[in-house]
Design an enzyme around this catalytic site. Structure first.
Site, PDB file in Angstrom:
ATOM      1  N   SER A 422      55.023  26.852 -65.243  1.00  0.00           N
ATOM      2  CA  SER A 422      54.910  26.987 -64.584  1.00  0.00           C
ATOM      3  C   SER A 422      56.326  27.118 -64.251  1.00  0.00           C
ATOM      4  O   SER A 422      56.717  27.839 -62.866  1.00  0.00           O
ATOM      5  CB  SER A 422      54.493  26.088 -63.021  1.00  0.00           C
ATOM      6  OG  SER A 422      53.127  26.631 -63.128  1.00  0.00           O
ATOM      7  N   HIS A 443      51.258  33.274 -67.744  1.00  0.00           N
ATOM      8  CA  HIS A 443      51.070  32.545 -66.694  1.00  0.00           C
ATOM      9  C   HIS A 443      49.719  32.755 -65.453  1.00  0.00           C
ATOM     10  O   HIS A 443      50.047  33.325 -64.991  1.00  0.00           O
ATOM     11  CB  HIS A 443      52.508  32.166 -65.600  1.00  0.00           C
ATOM     12  CG  HIS A 443      52.408  31.488 -64.607  1.00  0.00           C
ATOM     13  ND1 HIS A 443      52.627  31.611 -63.638  1.00  0.00           N
ATOM     14  CD2 HIS A 443      51.592  29.978 -64.994  1.00  0.00           C
ATOM     15  CE1 HIS A 443      53.012  30.590 -62.568  1.00  0.00           C
ATOM     16  NE2 HIS A 443      52.385  29.635 -63.835  1.00  0.00           N
ATOM     17  N   GLU A 455      50.695  36.607 -64.484  1.00  0.00           N
ATOM     18  CA  GLU A 455      52.325  36.726 -64.915  1.00  0.00           C
ATOM     19  C   GLU A 455      52.700  36.898 -65.907  1.00  0.00           C
ATOM     20  O   GLU A 455      52.241  36.054 -66.774  1.00  0.00           O
ATOM     21  CB  GLU A 455      52.758  36.129 -64.066  1.00  0.00           C
ATOM     22  CG  GLU A 455      53.283  36.360 -62.504  1.00  0.00           C
ATOM     23  CD  GLU A 455      54.293  35.340 -61.881  1.00  0.00           C
ATOM     24  OE1 GLU A 455      54.606  35.634 -60.395  1.00  0.00           O
ATOM     25  OE2 GLU A 455      54.506  33.687 -61.862  1.00  0.00           O
ATOM     26  N   ASN A 493      55.024  32.063 -56.832  1.00  0.00           N
ATOM     27  CA  ASN A 493      55.144  30.882 -56.567  1.00  0.00           C
ATOM     28  C   ASN A 493      56.645  30.885 -55.991  1.00  0.00           C
ATOM     29  O   ASN A 493      56.973  30.312 -54.742  1.00  0.00           O
ATOM     30  CB  ASN A 493      55.497  29.999 -57.703  1.00  0.00           C
ATOM     31  CG  ASN A 493      54.153  29.332 -58.687  1.00  0.00           C
ATOM     32  OD1 ASN A 493      53.257  29.513 -58.107  1.00  0.00           O
ATOM     33  ND2 ASN A 493      53.894  28.682 -59.749  1.00  0.00           N
TER      34      ASN A 493
END
Ligand code: NAI
Length: 683
Positions: A422, A443, A455, A493
């Site tokens: 991440s 991801h 992702e 994020n």
């Protein structure tokens, strides 16, 4: 002997057999799937007209000529061209008239369903006297219109409650959920669920010896009576209100309102259906939801035309993420080997996989097939033969580097090497590889089975073919691939971060958690930021923040550190910002009635929008559409608002810029407007 009837139809073919059964096959020209549009319906209408005049035909069987299913519903691309509610209502009425004509045919009419039978497809089937479906997990029946901000319009809101009673019908219509054939049979929507080889025979039996049509569930249907409807209507409304805000999603409420007012018998019920869907079709909500549908299709289509056929996935790390990634890939048909340094964790992951497969597939033999594809592999034997290798071990650079160095020596030269990191830049992990161009980020989001987005992280060095292969692979496991540039937080994020930080800042200023969360959910977020932080885990949030603060300069809030140091990590420990009882949140009630301070929503949302504009300017994603899609499918930005950039554009860039300036003067430079506002990113 069967006789193929000559016809000029583009989308339908007709065959009459020795028993005078007409087999009508729908195979929409120039389309992979059967959807209903103006021209397919016009032809269907002509066929029905000719049938009305022909008394030789004994029965009509409607089936699909596609391998992709029966009928997926109305052709949504038509909706875009509608300019007024009146025009939309007229179009709907035409469809209603055609389906009424089908219903009025005196001969037995049978819908022979395999694969998707959704929306207008199910409405067509409901206008037939009998419905027979293939008993297969591929067969799905449902009325998903509410998901597009509308409701069924070709008689579905009238015929379904009439057929199976309002309790079951409203459950299907108001949720928009799909049903497997067995569930649909139990509810009384279909008459038979049979194996593929018996489909034709069953249709023929119904055609030649049609069972008497009787009221199948008299007591259930009795609930459609006038005096009962208002009472039940209130019950339905209160149930739907728990899930949807009528201001954001009016369509399910309209269905209830129409049913309470007109029931299922009167012609007014059909008129009310057409009138309300006409208005909904041209509403902003529906327009945005339709756009989101196409964004989803766009992401699904990213790997189109690329030929890559991976078969074996090797996952390293059987923790929260790796375990679920492995389970998901096995569920989607891949052979999967699962490695972890702690064999016990592989065992736990297999148990979770079994639970997931049972929940999704219901049938024991199908669950067994999934489990037979998922192999515990503590020694990593699968590395040598895998096509895709996904690393999901602890978030530590050194550990990941050591692992990839070892993997590279054993893996097939054309295997994809992917990390689920991440926060660690791919550029740092790949330095230890002989061929750093092989490393790509795949991801996933937590929880893996629920989150549709993945992702695809393009490192500076990642080879273009590897990126493309990763996109195809993610499509093959039925997730939505979103290519993003490798930069701190990637897209999702990174955009969530300032929004969450602002929520904690508000908390530190004394605004209560429930008030902050309410501001967000009233905006349309699926969950408020405080509850979201607790759900993700405060330790995970802190770790991510600490990593990202080094690169973004974001300040780690003291409050978060305090909770983590006390071991109060959120939902998983029963206590975080909120208390939890068996996983269920208990939000404190404010002592006095606390109102939402006027700028709470603006503070949360403008930070999110500002970061979105920055990401777009920096080219973290390829387009504004991709950014919107990433936020909708990655963390649930309200789809009816169309995504952050679309929302910003509707609000007007200049207005939002002014608001940001005001907030900056009050709260400091974390509200400083990104340059992108000036350079036309939201124009
Ligand atoms: P976790 O701590 O639940 O699982 C990590 C697993 O890796 C453990 O089972 C551990 O035994 C194993 N492991 C550690 N080193 C190993 C090695 N050298 N060889 C084999 N197994 C090893 O961690 P989690 O949460 O599943 O995270 C894994 C990765 O996924 C991290 O990179 C994290 O940043 C990322 N991620 C986590 C998300 C989350 O919400 N937890 C969301 C998206 C990505």
């Amino acid at each position: 002997m069967d006789q193929v009837m000559m016809s000029n139809y583009e989308h339908w073919s007709l065959k009459i057999d020795a028993d005078n059964i007409l087999w009508l096959t729908f195979d929409r020209k120039d389309s992979k799937v059967n959807s209903l549009n103006e021209s397919t319906l016009r032809e269907f209408d002509q066929i029905l007209n000719s049938l009305g005049q022909n008394n030789r035909t004994k029965a009509l069987v409607i089936r699909s000529g596609k391998t992709t299913g029966f009928i997926v519903g109305a052709d949504i691309s038509q909706f875009k061209s509608l300019t007024s509610a009146e025009e939309a209502t007229q179009l709907i009425r035409k469809g209603q008239e055609i389906f009424n004509k089908l219903e009025r045919l005196e001969m037995p009419t049978i819908a022979l369903i395999d694969g998707f039978c959704l929306g207008g497809g199910l409405e067509l089937a409901l206008a037939c006297k009998y419905r027979i479906a293939e008993n297969s997990p591929k067969t799905r029946l449902g009325l998903p219109e509410v998901k597009l901000g509308i409701h069924p319009g070709w008689g579905g809101t009238v015929r379904l409650p009439k057929l199976i009673g309002p309790l079951q019908a409203m459950d299907v219509i108001l949720s928009g959920r799909n049903l497997l054939p067995k569930a649909a049979k139990k509810m009384g929507i279909i008459h038979e669920a049979v194996p593929r080889r018996l489909l034709e025979k069953a249709a023929r039996d119904y055609a030649l010896t049609p069972p008497r049509q009787k009221e199948s569930f008299p007591w259930r249907q009795a609930l459609n009576y006038k005096l009962i409807r208002p009472v039940l209507g209130r019950l339905f409304t209160s149930q739907v209100s728990k899930k949807a805000n009528p201001k954001h999603y009016p369509s399910p409420f309209k269905v209830i309102e129409n049913w309470v007012a007109h029931g299922v018998e009167t012609p007014q019920a059909m008129d009310a259906e057409a009138d309300s869907i006409g208005k909904l079709l041209v509403s902003d909500t529906s327009r945005n939801l339709v756009r989101v549908f196409f964004l989803q299709e766009e992401l699904k289509g990213l790997g189109k035309g690329l030929s890559y056929k991976p078969q074996h996935v090797h996952v390293i790390g059987a923790g929260v993420m790796g375990g679920d990634i492995a389970a998901w890939c096995a569920l989607r048909g891949f052979k999967v080997t699962l490695q972890d340094q702690a064999p016990k964790l592989i065992g736990n992951a297999l148990k979770r996989a079994n639970e997931l497969a049972t929940k999704q597939l219901k049938e024991n033999y199908l669950v067994q097939e999934v489990m037979d594809r998922l192999f515990p592999d503590p020694n990593g034997l699968g590395i040598k033969t895998a096509d895709v290798i996904i690393e999901a071990i602890t978030e530590k650079l050194q550990a990941k580097q050591d692992l990839f160095q070892a993997i590279e020596k054993q893996a097939k030269p054309d295997a994809i090497l992917a990390t689920n990191t991440s926060t660690i830049p791919l550029e740092e992990i790949c330095t230890v590889l002989k061929d750093p161009t092989r490393l790509v980020g795949i991801h996933f989001f937590n929880p893996v089975p629920k989150m549709p987005l993945v992702e695809i992280v393009k490192g500076e060095k990642t080879n273009k073919t590897v990126i493309e292969q990763a996109i195809v692979f993610v499509g093959k496991i039925s997730k939505l691939p979103l290519p993003v540039k490798s930069s701190p937080g990637f897209l999702v994020n990174r955009i969530l971060l300032p929004y969450m930080l602002e929520a904690v800042a508000l908390l530190e200023e004394g605004v209560s958690g429930p008030v902050i969360d309410k501001a967000a959910t009233e905006f349309g977020m699926p969950m408020g930021p405080i509850e979201l932080a607790d759900t993700v885990g405060l330790d995970i949030c802190l770790a991510a923040l600490e990593k990202l603060s080094a690169t973004t300069g974001a300040k780690v809030p003291e409050k978060l550190k305090e909770y983590v140091s006390r071991g109060e990590l959120g939902r998983k420990t029963g206590k975080g910002f909120y208390q939890y009882n068996k996983g269920k949140v208990i939000k404190p009630k404010p002592a006095t009635k606390e109102t939402i301070p006027s700028d709470v929503t603006d503070r949360l949302i403008l930070r999110l929008l500002n970061e979105s504009v920055a990401c777009l300017r920096e080219g973290i994603v390829d387009s504004a559409d991709h950014l919107d899609a990433g936020c909708i499918f990655g963390f649930g930005f309200p789809p009816f608002r169309g995504g952050p950039i679309t929302y910003a554009r509707t609000q007007g860039g200049a207005n939002l810029l002014k608001q940001l300036e005001e907030l900056e003067s009050r709260y400091g430079n974390r509200f400083a407007a990104d340059r992108g506002w000036q350079t036309g990113e939201v124009a």
